[in-house]
Design a protein around this motif. Structure first.
Motif, PDB file in Angstrom:
ATOM      1  N   GLY A 110       5.187  35.050  -6.752  1.00  0.00           N
ATOM      2  CA  GLY A 110       5.807  36.132  -6.003  1.00  0.00           C
ATOM      3  C   GLY A 110       7.247  36.360  -6.428  1.00  0.00           C
ATOM      4  O   GLY A 110       7.705  37.504  -6.558  1.00  0.00           O
ATOM      5  N   ALA A 114       8.778  39.768  -8.167  1.00  0.00           N
ATOM      6  CA  ALA A 114       9.944  40.429  -7.597  1.00  0.00           C
ATOM      7  C   ALA A 114      11.046  40.594  -8.651  1.00  0.00           C
ATOM      8  O   ALA A 114      11.713  41.637  -8.724  1.00  0.00           O
ATOM      9  CB  ALA A 114      10.469  39.634  -6.403  1.00  0.00           C
ATOM     10  N   SER A 319       7.436  45.655  -5.078  1.00  0.00           N
ATOM     11  CA  SER A 319       7.433  44.201  -4.889  1.00  0.00           C
ATOM     12  C   SER A 319       8.820  43.695  -4.534  1.00  0.00           C
ATOM     13  O   SER A 319       8.969  42.797  -3.684  1.00  0.00           O
ATOM     14  CB  SER A 319       6.931  43.513  -6.168  1.00  0.00           C
ATOM     15  N   SER A 323       9.877  41.780  -1.156  1.00  0.00           N
ATOM     16  CA  SER A 323      10.551  40.476  -1.219  1.00  0.00           C
ATOM     17  C   SER A 323      11.860  40.499  -0.447  1.00  0.00           C
ATOM     18  O   SER A 323      12.197  39.554   0.267  1.00  0.00           O
ATOM     19  CB  SER A 323      10.808  40.102  -2.682  1.00  0.00           C
ATOM     20  N   VAL A 331       4.748  39.110  -1.248  1.00  0.00           N
ATOM     21  CA  VAL A 331       4.596  39.990  -2.409  1.00  0.00           C
ATOM     22  C   VAL A 331       3.187  39.978  -3.009  1.00  0.00           C
ATOM     23  O   VAL A 331       2.651  41.034  -3.353  1.00  0.00           O
ATOM     24  CB  VAL A 331       5.646  39.635  -3.490  1.00  0.00           C
ATOM     25  N   SER A 335       1.227  43.115  -4.764  1.00  0.00           N
ATOM     26  CA  SER A 335       1.269  43.223  -6.222  1.00  0.00           C
ATOM     27  C   SER A 335      -0.122  43.102  -6.838  1.00  0.00           C
ATOM     28  O   SER A 335      -0.443  43.798  -7.805  1.00  0.00           O
ATOM     29  CB  SER A 335       2.208  42.159  -6.813  1.00  0.00           C
TER      30      SER A 335
END
Length: 579
Positions: A110, A114, A319, A323, A331, A335
């Motif tokens: 994640g 991001a 994303s 975040s 995320v 995503s």
């Protein structure tokens, strides 16, 4: 006009799937396009000089039918090899996501997504020159001006080099001052690792920047299919490199990212050599660079720069916004779902993207009937494909993700439905944008894309705290509907000087096919709910897709188009039969 013909390059022989085509006499020349689209006749060996894309001999006037045939031929090549490239990319993406999650685990994955959304802003340092080069080369082809092509390539290469050198000196050090803990919602102890990842990712964007001019030149020659062939091999190579990095450095985010950066650099270096070998007119002659051309390139590119900035807000910052508002742990559900629909979007938009340079060349020659026909075909095909994927994604996307990444990510039905609507809007936007950009009406593309991008960004920041992940998807849908409506209304008789129009009838029939197929899919999910997820996915999605395809065959495809397709299939079967 005397009959003049030349041999095509060996790369376009029958082994490429195109075959040799016949032109029997002067009276058949007006039907050359029909023959190229539908006939792969036995014994056909040659194409007319003007259809080859080369400059005809003095005294010979290129015929529109021959040029039209050549454009459609190159578009079919672009779609065929682009489809192969998108298919390989889709498989690579399907492998890449669980590979990264396994190697980095959910939180670091994640964080990585991001950071990529944040670093994507560095793509703006292209300043839109790629698209300016595409339009300049396409226009030069329409005017048979090889000198202008050399000037464009050399000037753009030097501009790219200056931009890259300046950014390496000024922007990369600024990364150390950026408040990443605020931007990404991470702890201070994770900031050093995040800075290293940002630096590596930005280096992979900046260092190969001058080499992008060669890919843009190939696009301007309508040789997208050659880039697709190369990218297919490159995607597999980069996946293998990433797999090695994940296995050797599992859990080490910086080391894994380094492997991806090396793959990206190798990709652009090899592509530059490949482009020059494939299209010698793109060879770099620095002495041909022109100071007077630089402002012209920048004036066109500036509008593409603003368009790219808006596209950054549209496609890549979701994303990072999630975040920032909810933390990196929130995320992956967005995503991964977005990756599923982006794969569908890349496939659906392939046809319309293949015609962009051809629109520019045809406009330079004033061949508006061909532009209308190509726009009808590209818009109808792209939106039809996206409608099929939208129905399947909304109804069965959760099952695909469950099989793809078991027990890790569970998107809501609302999120999938919103992304399905968004897919339809973006395909319509893409079809119109490619037409208008090819016709050099870039200002309109820039304005509408800017409105959509800023709307997505602002609404996402507002809705993510109220609706969570679905809030970002809601912002994307609302903005996409506005952008698609504006563009479709513009490409209408009154606004286009009655030269172009939108195929509303075909699009409405495609919409009806999607609604019926969606109703069938909902019923199948309810009836087959007790089956195993994999079986339900295969049976339910298969029958839903078959319903859509059957309806589209009779409602969206015109009778003459069905006849052409049947004729082409019969000819291919006869060619491959032992007799």
């Amino acid at each position: 006009m005397p009959h003049v013909s030349i041999r095509l390059p060996a790369r376009l022989d029958s082994r490429s799937g195109i075959g040799w085509f016949a032109l029997w006499s002067a009276k058949n020349r007006d039907r050359i396009e029909e023959r190229l689209l539908n006939v792969d006749g036995p014994g056909a060996q040659e194409l007319p000089a003007e259809a080859s894309g080369l400059t005809p001999k003095p005294g010979l006037t290129p015929r529109p039918a021959a040029r039209s045939a050549r454009r459609f031929q190159l578009a079919r090549l672009a779609v065929a090899f682009g489809g192969l490239d998108r298919g390989i990319s889709a498989v690579v993406s399907l492998i890449r996501v669980p590979l990264l999650i396994w190697g980095l685990e959910l939180y670091q994955y994640g964080l990585y997504m991001a950071i990529l959304g944040l670093v994507a802003a560095a793509n703006l340092l292209d300043f839109g020159l790629h698209f300016g080069v595409v339009n300049n080369v396409a226009s030069a082809r329409g005017n048979d001006d090889e000198k202008s092509i050399r000037q464009t390539i050399a000037t753009a290469f030097l501009i790219y080099s200056a931009i890259a050198a300046t950014c390496v000196v000024l922007i990369l050090p600024a990364v150390w001052l950026a408040p990443l803990h605020v931007l990404l919602g991470i702890g201070l102890d994770q900031v050093p690792q995040a800075r290293h990842v940002v630096l590596l990712a930005m280096a992979s964007l900046l260092l190969p920047l001058p080499l992008k001019v060669f890919a843009a030149g190939l696009d301007g020659f309508q040789k997208q299919y050659t880039v697709s062939i190369y990218r297919s091999f490159s995607s597999l190579f980069q996946l293998a490199l990433l797999a090695c990095g994940v296995v050797l450095f599992r859990g080490q985010l910086v080391a894994v990212v380094t492997a991806t950066v090396v793959g990206e650099l190798v990709h652009w270096i090899v592509l530059a050599f490949y482009a020059v070998k494939r299209q010698p007119e793109l060879a770099l002659h620095l002495g041909a660079a022109s100071r007077s051309l630089a402002p012209v390139l920048f004036s066109t590119s500036l509008m593409f720069l603003v368009t790219n900035l808006a596209n950054l807000f549209k496609f890549t910052l979701g994303s990072s916004i999630i975040s920032h508002g909810m933390g990196p742990a929130a995320v992956p559900v967005f995503s991964v779902s977005m990756a599923l629909f982006m794969t569908a979007y890349s496939i659906a938009s392939l046809v319309s993207a293949s015609f962009w340079p051809a629109f520019g060349e045809a406009a330079a020659r004033g061949e508006w009937q061909w532009i209308q026909r190509a726009f009808d075909l590209s818009a109808k095909t792209a939106i039809g494909v996206s409608a099929l994927f939208a129905v399947l994604g909304a109804l069965f996307g959760d099952m695909v993700i469950a099989v793809w990444i078991p027990r890790q990510i569970e998107p809501s039905a609302t999120l999938l439905a919103l992304l399905a609507i968004w897919l339809l809007t973006q395909t319509a936007v893409h079809a119109c944008n490619n037409l208008l950009a090819g016709l050099n009406r870039i200002h309109l593309v820039m304005q509408v894309t800017l409105i959509e991008g800023l709307s997505v960004f602002g609404l996402s920041l507002w809705l993510v705290g109220r609706l969570g992940v679905e809030g970002v998807a809601t912002a994307m849908v609302a903005s996409g509907l506005v952008a698609a409506s504006l563009l479709l209304l513009y490409v209408a008789p009154k606004k286009a000087g009655k030269r172009l129009y939108v195929p509303w009838g075909a699009l409405s029939r495609i919409g009806f096919c999607g609604l019926v197929a969606g109703a069938v899919g909902v019923m199948l999910r309810r009836v087959l709910i007790d089956l195993q997820p994999v079986v339900l996915l295969i049976v339910g999605a298969g029958l839903t897709a078959a319903t859509f395809a059957g309806l589209a065959w009779w409602l969206a495809i015109l009778p003459d188009e069905r006849d052409r397709l049947r004729s082409w299939v019969r000819q291919q079967l006869l060619r491959r039969s032992p007799g």
